[in-house]
Write an enzyme that holds these catalytic residues in place. Structure first.
Site, PDB file in Angstrom:
ATOM      1  N   GLU A  15       0.864  -1.196   0.000  1.00  0.00           N
ATOM      2  CA  GLU A  15       0.000   0.000   0.000  1.00  0.00           C
ATOM      3  C   GLU A  15       0.891   1.233   0.000  1.00  0.00           C
ATOM      4  O   GLU A  15       1.606   1.477   0.964  1.00  0.00           O
ATOM      5  CB  GLU A  15      -0.922  -0.036   1.231  1.00  0.00           C
ATOM      6  CG  GLU A  15      -1.654   1.263   1.490  1.00  0.00           C
ATOM      7  CD  GLU A  15      -2.345   1.832   0.273  1.00  0.00           C
ATOM      8  OE1 GLU A  15      -3.231   1.168  -0.271  1.00  0.00           O
ATOM      9  OE2 GLU A  15      -1.979   2.963  -0.153  1.00  0.00           O
ATOM     10  N   LYS A  16       0.837   1.979  -1.102  1.00  0.00           N
ATOM     11  CA  LYS A  16       1.799   3.065  -1.305  1.00  0.00           C
ATOM     12  C   LYS A  16       1.646   4.247  -0.362  1.00  0.00           C
ATOM     13  O   LYS A  16       2.526   5.089  -0.282  1.00  0.00           O
ATOM     14  CB  LYS A  16       1.758   3.544  -2.755  1.00  0.00           C
ATOM     15  CG  LYS A  16       0.457   4.196  -3.177  1.00  0.00           C
ATOM     16  CD  LYS A  16       0.566   4.705  -4.608  1.00  0.00           C
ATOM     17  CE  LYS A  16      -0.697   5.365  -5.096  1.00  0.00           C
ATOM     18  NZ  LYS A  16      -1.730   4.387  -5.481  1.00  0.00           N
ATOM     19  N   HIS A  17       0.534   4.349   0.354  1.00  0.00           N
ATOM     20  CA  HIS A  17       0.345   5.496   1.241  1.00  0.00           C
ATOM     21  C   HIS A  17       0.912   5.318   2.639  1.00  0.00           C
ATOM     22  O   HIS A  17       1.013   6.280   3.392  1.00  0.00           O
ATOM     23  CB  HIS A  17      -1.154   5.805   1.384  1.00  0.00           C
ATOM     24  CG  HIS A  17      -1.739   6.421   0.163  1.00  0.00           C
ATOM     25  ND1 HIS A  17      -2.351   5.688  -0.819  1.00  0.00           N
ATOM     26  CD2 HIS A  17      -1.781   7.710  -0.243  1.00  0.00           C
ATOM     27  CE1 HIS A  17      -2.754   6.496  -1.772  1.00  0.00           C
ATOM     28  NE2 HIS A  17      -2.429   7.724  -1.455  1.00  0.00           N
ATOM     29  N   HIS A  45       4.526   6.800  -4.746  1.00  0.00           N
ATOM     30  CA  HIS A  45       3.259   7.546  -4.737  1.00  0.00           C
ATOM     31  C   HIS A  45       3.394   8.683  -5.749  1.00  0.00           C
ATOM     32  O   HIS A  45       4.478   9.238  -5.892  1.00  0.00           O
ATOM     33  CB  HIS A  45       3.004   8.107  -3.336  1.00  0.00           C
ATOM     34  CG  HIS A  45       1.693   8.797  -3.215  1.00  0.00           C
ATOM     35  ND1 HIS A  45       1.527  10.117  -3.589  1.00  0.00           N
ATOM     36  CD2 HIS A  45       0.483   8.359  -2.797  1.00  0.00           C
ATOM     37  CE1 HIS A  45       0.256  10.441  -3.395  1.00  0.00           C
ATOM     38  NE2 HIS A  45      -0.391   9.390  -2.907  1.00  0.00           N
ATOM     39  N   HIS A  51      -1.977  15.530  -7.099  1.00  0.00           N
ATOM     40  CA  HIS A  51      -1.991  14.352  -6.221  1.00  0.00           C
ATOM     41  C   HIS A  51      -0.609  14.177  -5.595  1.00  0.00           C
ATOM     42  O   HIS A  51       0.356  13.882  -6.304  1.00  0.00           O
ATOM     43  CB  HIS A  51      -2.371  13.113  -7.054  1.00  0.00           C
ATOM     44  CG  HIS A  51      -2.532  11.864  -6.244  1.00  0.00           C
ATOM     45  ND1 HIS A  51      -2.640  10.627  -6.829  1.00  0.00           N
ATOM     46  CD2 HIS A  51      -2.602  11.653  -4.894  1.00  0.00           C
ATOM     47  CE1 HIS A  51      -2.774   9.693  -5.880  1.00  0.00           C
ATOM     48  NE2 HIS A  51      -2.748  10.294  -4.709  1.00  0.00           N
ATOM     49  N   CYS A 114      -2.207  12.372   2.350  1.00  0.00           N
ATOM     50  CA  CYS A 114      -2.278  12.492   0.887  1.00  0.00           C
ATOM     51  C   CYS A 114      -3.434  13.433   0.586  1.00  0.00           C
ATOM     52  O   CYS A 114      -4.513  13.288   1.181  1.00  0.00           O
ATOM     53  CB  CYS A 114      -2.526  11.122   0.247  1.00  0.00           C
ATOM     54  SG  CYS A 114      -3.003  11.238  -1.493  1.00  0.00           S
ATOM     55  N   HIS A 117      -6.152  10.978  -0.801  1.00  0.00           N
ATOM     56  CA  HIS A 117      -6.485   9.718  -0.123  1.00  0.00           C
ATOM     57  C   HIS A 117      -6.416   9.773   1.404  1.00  0.00           C
ATOM     58  O   HIS A 117      -6.394   8.724   2.057  1.00  0.00           O
ATOM     59  CB  HIS A 117      -5.598   8.593  -0.661  1.00  0.00           C
ATOM     60  CG  HIS A 117      -5.796   8.350  -2.131  1.00  0.00           C
ATOM     61  ND1 HIS A 117      -4.824   8.624  -3.071  1.00  0.00           N
ATOM     62  CD2 HIS A 117      -6.873   7.899  -2.809  1.00  0.00           C
ATOM     63  CE1 HIS A 117      -5.298   8.332  -4.274  1.00  0.00           C
ATOM     64  NE2 HIS A 117      -6.526   7.891  -4.147  1.00  0.00           N
TER      65      HIS A 117
END
Ligand code: FE
Length: 129
Positions: A15-17, A45, A51, A114, A117
């Site tokens: 999970e990139k976050h 990310h 973004h 983010c 997100h």
């Protein structure tokens, strides 16, 4: 609803976050130790005006008592420029190194944001000897 209800977490490898905390498992009491916090260690990310990761906070929860904020890192430029949102000359990558001294064992907590997100958290135990 509580703040904890909206904090997301997961495995940073998939999970990139999720903030990645790189720190020794054990440190000497009251000695400087470098901690790296970053996003996208395994999966990058996006870093565009539309973004991006806006900030990471690094906190410390001692084994007893209240929580302390160790650092607040703002990532403030993401390609914006005179000619457009991707035409600028610079980008801040979501990565920082912080040097701290600890006198008690506890847990390092990272909180990242983010702009699309939301809020993400991770943690790492750290023992003081
Ligand atoms: Fe995102």
């Amino acid at each position: 609803m509580k703040l904890g209800d909206v904090l997301r977490s997961g495995d940073w490898k998939s999970e990139k976050h999720v903030p990645v905390i790189e720190a020794p498992d054990k440190v000497a009491a009251d000695q400087p130790v470098e901690i790296k916090v970053s996003i996208g260690e395994e999966i990058p990310h996006p870093n565009t005006a539309e973004h991006h990761i806006r900030w990471i906070k690094l906190l410390f929860q001692p084994s007893e008592g209240f929580t302390f904020e160790l650092a607040d890192v703002q990532f403030t430029i993401h390609g914006e420029g005179l000619k457009g949102p991707a035409e600028g000359p610079c980008y801040t990558e979501p990565s920082a190194k912080v040097t701290v001294r600890l006198k008690q064992s506890g847990t390092l907590l990272a909180l990242s944001y983010c702009n699309i997100h939301g809020l993400w958290e991770s943690s790492k135990e750290i023992a003081v000897e």
